[in-house]
Design an enzyme around this catalytic site. Structure first.
Site, PDB file in Angstrom:
ATOM      1  CG  HIS A 134      52.978   6.901  37.311  1.00 41.41           C
ATOM      2  ND1 HIS A 134      52.234   7.571  38.258  1.00 41.41           N
ATOM      3  CD2 HIS A 134      53.487   5.798  37.924  1.00 41.41           C
ATOM      4  CE1 HIS A 134      52.272   6.899  39.401  1.00 41.41           C
ATOM      5  NE2 HIS A 134      53.023   5.829  39.232  1.00 41.41           N
ATOM      6  CB  SER A 189      55.806   4.877  32.508  1.00 43.80           C
ATOM      7  OG  SER A 189      56.562   3.984  33.295  1.00 43.80           O
ATOM      8  CG  ASP A 232      49.135   6.257  37.798  1.00 44.55           C
ATOM      9  OD1 ASP A 232      48.990   7.295  37.121  1.00 44.55           O
ATOM     10  OD2 ASP A 232      49.248   6.274  39.039  1.00 44.55           O
TER      11      ASP A 232
HETATM   12  C1  GRF Z   1      56.094  14.665  38.093  1.00 48.09           C
HETATM   13  O1  GRF Z   1      56.945  13.911  38.885  1.00 48.09           O
HETATM   14  C2  GRF Z   1      55.181  13.756  37.323  1.00 48.09           C
HETATM   15  O2  GRF Z   1      55.779  12.555  36.951  1.00 48.09           O
HETATM   16  C3  GRF Z   1      54.091  13.475  38.313  1.00 48.09           C
HETATM   17  O3  GRF Z   1      53.903  14.703  38.973  1.00 48.09           O
HETATM   18  C4  GRF Z   1      55.118  15.449  38.959  1.00 48.09           C
HETATM   19  C5  GRF Z   1      54.797  16.785  38.373  1.00 48.09           C
HETATM   20  O4  GRF Z   1      55.875  17.663  38.473  1.00 48.09           O
HETATM   21  N1  GRF Z   1      52.924  12.969  37.660  1.00 48.09           N
HETATM   22  P1  GRF Z   1      55.828  19.078  37.734  1.00 48.09           P
HETATM   23  O5  GRF Z   1      54.603  19.809  38.271  1.00 48.09           O
HETATM   24  O6  GRF Z   1      55.721  18.820  36.276  1.00 48.09           O
HETATM   25  O7  GRF Z   1      57.094  19.744  38.120  1.00 48.09           O
END
Ligand code: GRF
Length: 226
Positions: free
Chosen positions: A115, A142, A151
């Protein structure tokens, strides 16, 4: 979770909804551990950029559409696929569907999420905007075990970056992403190598984790009580 000393490889599934950059970072990091773990399934809730790229690389992909049908039906299909693939650990990497309590119970203690915030702050969406809006000095990411709350769940590793005066939500998200990739790879390869041991209440690192200074700074790293 599979015993790391047994011959059976740890079977990983990665769930995505978007570009899949965390998924590809994990795929690359895990290539050094291919005797211990394998990505058995990459699943998405729609035909997204990440799954298209993964299909082009002939990775084991599945799209379980959620749109236009009851969530319970889509979840049941996904659960069936994960169970048939005998998945040990489910890695949520930008999977934009809230898992039901039944889903979480089915894989209790075996679902991990990343997250983009310093949890418990800013659960939910728009974390980059919200931290800027609040005038915070630091932002972060995190990696945590998933429970039935959004979350929530024990933090396995967390690290921060300083917010710059001229940051926008977009620049902050871009600057955070390399740290996210590093953290997620550290946690998952840590689980595979035994550097991070799962307990009933979360995870315990066998030695302190340090993030490369140019990426950020660790803020939570659960350790064995000495
Ligand atoms: C990331 O920022 C992750 O923390 C959040 O969604 C985004 C996913 O990005 N949960 P990606 O698809 O891995 O590039």
């Amino acid at each position: 979770m599979a015993n790391q000393e047994s011959d059976r490889k740890i079977r990983l599934a990665i769930l995505i909804s978007g570009r899949g950059s965390n998924m590809f970072a994990l795929r690359d990091a895990l290539s050094d551990y291919d005797e211990k773990a394998e990505i058995i399934l990459i699943a998405a809730d729609k035909q997204c950029a990440g799954i298209t790229l993964a299909q082009a690389e002939d990775l084991p992909c599945l799209v379980v559409p959620y749109h236009g049908r009851p969530k319970a039906e889509a979840e049941a299909e996904l659960i069936d696929a994960l169970k048939s693939a005998e998945v040990d650990i489910i890695i949520l990497a930008g999977f934009m569907r809230i898992l039901s309590a039944d889903f979480v119970a089915e894989f209790d203690g075996r679902i991990i999420n990343i997250h983009p915030s310093l949890l418990p702050h800013y659960k939910g969406l728009h974390t980059h905007y919200r931290t800027l809006d609040a005038g915070d000095s630091h932002h972060g990411a995190s990696v945590h075990l998933v429970n039935a709350e959004l979350d929530d769940g024990p933090i396995l590793l967390q690290a921060s970056i300083a917010i710059h005066k001229d940051d926008t939500a977009k620049s902050l998200a871009m600057r955070l992403l390399p740290l996210e990739h590093w953290l997620y790879c550290k946690v998952i390869t840590g689980l595979v190598s035994g550097e991070l041991v799962m307990t009933k209440s979360g995870g315990v690192w066998q030695s302190p984790v340090t993030v490369p200074a140019e990426l950020g700074r660790v803020t939570i790293c659960p350790q064995k009580p000495s």
